[in-house]
Design a protein around this motif. Sequence first.
Motif, PDB file in Angstrom:
ATOM      1  N   ASP A 279      42.480  53.186  39.132  1.00 13.95           N
ATOM      2  CA  ASP A 279      41.283  52.969  38.306  1.00 13.95           C
ATOM      3  C   ASP A 279      41.563  52.010  37.157  1.00 13.95           C
ATOM      4  N   ARG A 280      42.739  52.175  36.553  1.00  9.91           N
ATOM      5  CA  ARG A 280      43.071  51.302  35.422  1.00  9.91           C
ATOM      6  C   ARG A 280      43.243  49.855  35.874  1.00  9.91           C
ATOM      7  N   LEU A 281      43.890  49.666  37.037  1.00 12.92           N
ATOM      8  CA  LEU A 281      44.056  48.299  37.534  1.00 12.92           C
ATOM      9  C   LEU A 281      42.701  47.676  37.858  1.00 12.92           C
ATOM     10  N   TRP A 282      41.804  48.464  38.471  1.00 17.02           N
ATOM     11  CA  TRP A 282      40.470  47.947  38.769  1.00 17.02           C
ATOM     12  C   TRP A 282      39.745  47.566  37.484  1.00 17.02           C
ATOM     13  N   GLY A 283      39.919  48.377  36.442  1.00 17.69           N
ATOM     14  CA  GLY A 283      39.284  48.056  35.172  1.00 17.69           C
ATOM     15  C   GLY A 283      39.738  46.720  34.617  1.00 17.69           C
ATOM     16  N   ARG A 284      40.998  46.364  34.883  1.00 19.91           N
ATOM     17  CA  ARG A 284      41.510  45.080  34.401  1.00 19.91           C
ATOM     18  C   ARG A 284      41.066  43.913  35.279  1.00 19.91           C
ATOM     19  N   LEU A 285      40.866  44.183  36.580  1.00 22.45           N
ATOM     20  CA  LEU A 285      40.647  43.092  37.524  1.00 22.45           C
ATOM     21  C   LEU A 285      39.191  42.859  37.903  1.00 22.45           C
ATOM     22  N   SER A 287      36.593  42.088  36.452  1.00 27.91           N
ATOM     23  CA  SER A 287      35.910  40.939  35.857  1.00 27.91           C
ATOM     24  C   SER A 287      36.503  39.606  36.309  1.00 27.91           C
ATOM     25  N   ASN A 288      37.560  39.646  37.116  1.00 27.48           N
ATOM     26  CA  ASN A 288      38.158  38.405  37.617  1.00 27.48           C
ATOM     27  C   ASN A 288      37.149  37.696  38.517  1.00 27.48           C
ATOM     28  N   PRO A 289      36.925  36.404  38.322  1.00 28.33           N
ATOM     29  CA  PRO A 289      35.933  35.694  39.146  1.00 28.33           C
ATOM     30  C   PRO A 289      36.197  35.801  40.643  1.00 28.33           C
ATOM     31  N   ALA A 290      37.460  35.945  41.041  1.00 29.00           N
ATOM     32  CA  ALA A 290      37.780  36.036  42.468  1.00 29.00           C
ATOM     33  C   ALA A 290      37.195  37.289  43.099  1.00 29.00           C
ATOM     34  N   LEU A 291      36.943  38.332  42.283  1.00 28.99           N
ATOM     35  CA  LEU A 291      36.414  39.600  42.795  1.00 28.99           C
ATOM     36  C   LEU A 291      34.940  39.794  42.460  1.00 28.99           C
ATOM     37  N   SER A 292      34.307  38.752  41.996  1.00 25.83           N
ATOM     38  CA  SER A 292      32.914  38.866  41.592  1.00 25.83           C
ATOM     39  C   SER A 292      32.048  39.384  42.729  1.00 25.83           C
ATOM     40  N   GLY A 293      31.276  40.440  42.440  1.00 22.80           N
ATOM     41  CA  GLY A 293      30.356  40.991  43.419  1.00 22.80           C
ATOM     42  C   GLY A 293      30.969  41.960  44.404  1.00 22.80           C
ATOM     43  N   THR A 294      32.277  42.209  44.311  1.00 25.37           N
ATOM     44  CA  THR A 294      32.909  43.161  45.224  1.00 25.37           C
ATOM     45  C   THR A 294      32.763  44.576  44.688  1.00 25.37           C
ATOM     46  N   ARG A 295      33.039  45.535  45.548  1.00 23.44           N
ATOM     47  CA  ARG A 295      32.989  46.937  45.141  1.00 23.44           C
ATOM     48  C   ARG A 295      34.364  47.568  45.354  1.00 23.44           C
ATOM     49  N   LYS A 296      34.669  48.535  44.516  1.00 29.94           N
ATOM     50  CA  LYS A 296      35.962  49.209  44.585  1.00 29.94           C
ATOM     51  C   LYS A 296      35.985  50.217  45.719  1.00 29.94           C
ATOM     52  N   ALA A 297      37.120  50.280  46.445  1.00 32.95           N
ATOM     53  CA  ALA A 297      37.326  51.318  47.453  1.00 32.95           C
ATOM     54  C   ALA A 297      38.708  51.921  47.234  1.00 32.95           C
ATOM     55  N   LEU A 298      38.786  53.248  47.199  1.00 30.38           N
ATOM     56  CA  LEU A 298      40.051  53.973  47.107  1.00 30.38           C
ATOM     57  C   LEU A 298      40.305  54.615  48.461  1.00 30.38           C
ATOM     58  N   VAL A 299      41.392  54.233  49.102  1.00 34.05           N
ATOM     59  CA  VAL A 299      41.679  54.662  50.470  1.00 34.05           C
ATOM     60  C   VAL A 299      42.899  55.579  50.471  1.00 34.05           C
ATOM     61  N   VAL A 304      50.003  58.124  48.705  1.00 32.13           N
ATOM     62  CA  VAL A 304      49.498  57.079  47.822  1.00 32.13           C
ATOM     63  C   VAL A 304      48.016  56.835  48.095  1.00 32.13           C
ATOM     64  N   THR A 305      47.369  56.158  47.155  1.00 30.99           N
ATOM     65  CA  THR A 305      45.983  55.747  47.296  1.00 30.99           C
ATOM     66  C   THR A 305      45.929  54.233  47.169  1.00 30.99           C
ATOM     67  N   ARG A 306      45.317  53.598  48.160  1.00 24.80           N
ATOM     68  CA  ARG A 306      45.236  52.146  48.156  1.00 24.80           C
ATOM     69  C   ARG A 306      43.951  51.702  47.450  1.00 24.80           C
ATOM     70  N   LEU A 307      44.107  50.712  46.581  1.00 26.74           N
ATOM     71  CA  LEU A 307      42.965  50.136  45.882  1.00 26.74           C
ATOM     72  C   LEU A 307      42.552  48.856  46.591  1.00 26.74           C
ATOM     73  N   GLN A 308      41.282  48.786  46.991  1.00 27.87           N
ATOM     74  CA  GLN A 308      40.771  47.612  47.684  1.00 27.87           C
ATOM     75  C   GLN A 308      39.478  47.131  47.027  1.00 27.87           C
ATOM     76  N   ALA A 309      39.261  45.827  47.091  1.00 30.38           N
ATOM     77  CA  ALA A 309      38.000  45.217  46.672  1.00 30.38           C
ATOM     78  C   ALA A 309      37.274  44.792  47.942  1.00 30.38           C
ATOM     79  N   ILE A 310      36.121  45.398  48.220  1.00 33.34           N
ATOM     80  CA  ILE A 310      35.391  45.191  49.471  1.00 33.34           C
ATOM     81  C   ILE A 310      34.134  44.355  49.213  1.00 33.34           C
TER      82      ILE A 310
END
Length: 337
Positions: A279-285, A287-299, A304-310
Amino acid sequence: MAHRTNTAATLFRRLALTAGAATMAMIAMPLAADVKAGVDAWSAGDYTTAVSEWQGPARNGDADAIFNLAQAYRLGRGVETNVSRARELYAEAANLGHIKAADNYGLLLFQQGEQESAMPLINAAAERGDPRAQYVLGLAHFNADYAQKDWVRAYALLTLANGAGLPQAGTALSQMDNYVPLTQRQQAQSLARQLEAEADRRRAAELAAIDLGTQQAPITQSAPAAPVRTAAIAQPAPARVTQPRRPVPIPATPAPAAQQRGGNWGVQLGAFGVVGNADRLWGRLQSNPALSGTRKALVPAGRVTRLQAIGFANRAEAERACDALKRDGQACMVQRP
């Protein structure tokens, strides 16, 4: 003096580009039965059986099995040599927190001419005391290529790599003696002791984090590899074979509707023992333009839990985003729908 410096830089560029091939042959032996059976077969020279044993656990997300397959493809044992496939597997295992995969991934990027992407990984590994990374970083500081010119630090890093038994380091130091003044070589000895102590503290802290299950596991946070020995067997942390699961989207702060992506391709940003770290990493990332419009997924994936931008429409779009993130120093890998 300028001519002598240019000559030295040419020699060291040659050394840097040939450093990695003989320093990347370690096989991980975890506690998972199939993976251990593969390591036993590998040790006996039965590489085909070893690869067969690792295929199933690798499909189920076992980082040790994925790393071992990368080694097999890299070395051409049990399978046809395929460096591109090895690179994909190193990245996949490293994103699951595999120590040696992260080290080898950085070195492979460097060998393949992607020095700018490789250097953050190499810097991190060198800070933890990896002799191969110290060697490459030392040459970078000597040549002022991809690192600030610093002959004291260069000589100190090569001294540490040589002390760890890396063969190329001794040759490099002998050549450096022709260019680095005696006063700087003396300063380097003091700096080498300081860097070694810092690396010991960093390793101790990271190993403690692993034991507590709190260490984040993107590629840039690898722990130290053992001293380089061809085809050596290294003992990593215990691994567990798990079944893969479909991504479970978790809503993040929504972007404006006009900017929301609708695709199903994703970019994996890391794997974490503690969901809060994801969650903390997603909070930092986010706003990165490369991830604009993506949604967070925790798998969920075992321990471990994988963090993905979908949300990317296709592989090419996801790869462009991942390349942009890597330029910012953030490890990532493309995920299929």
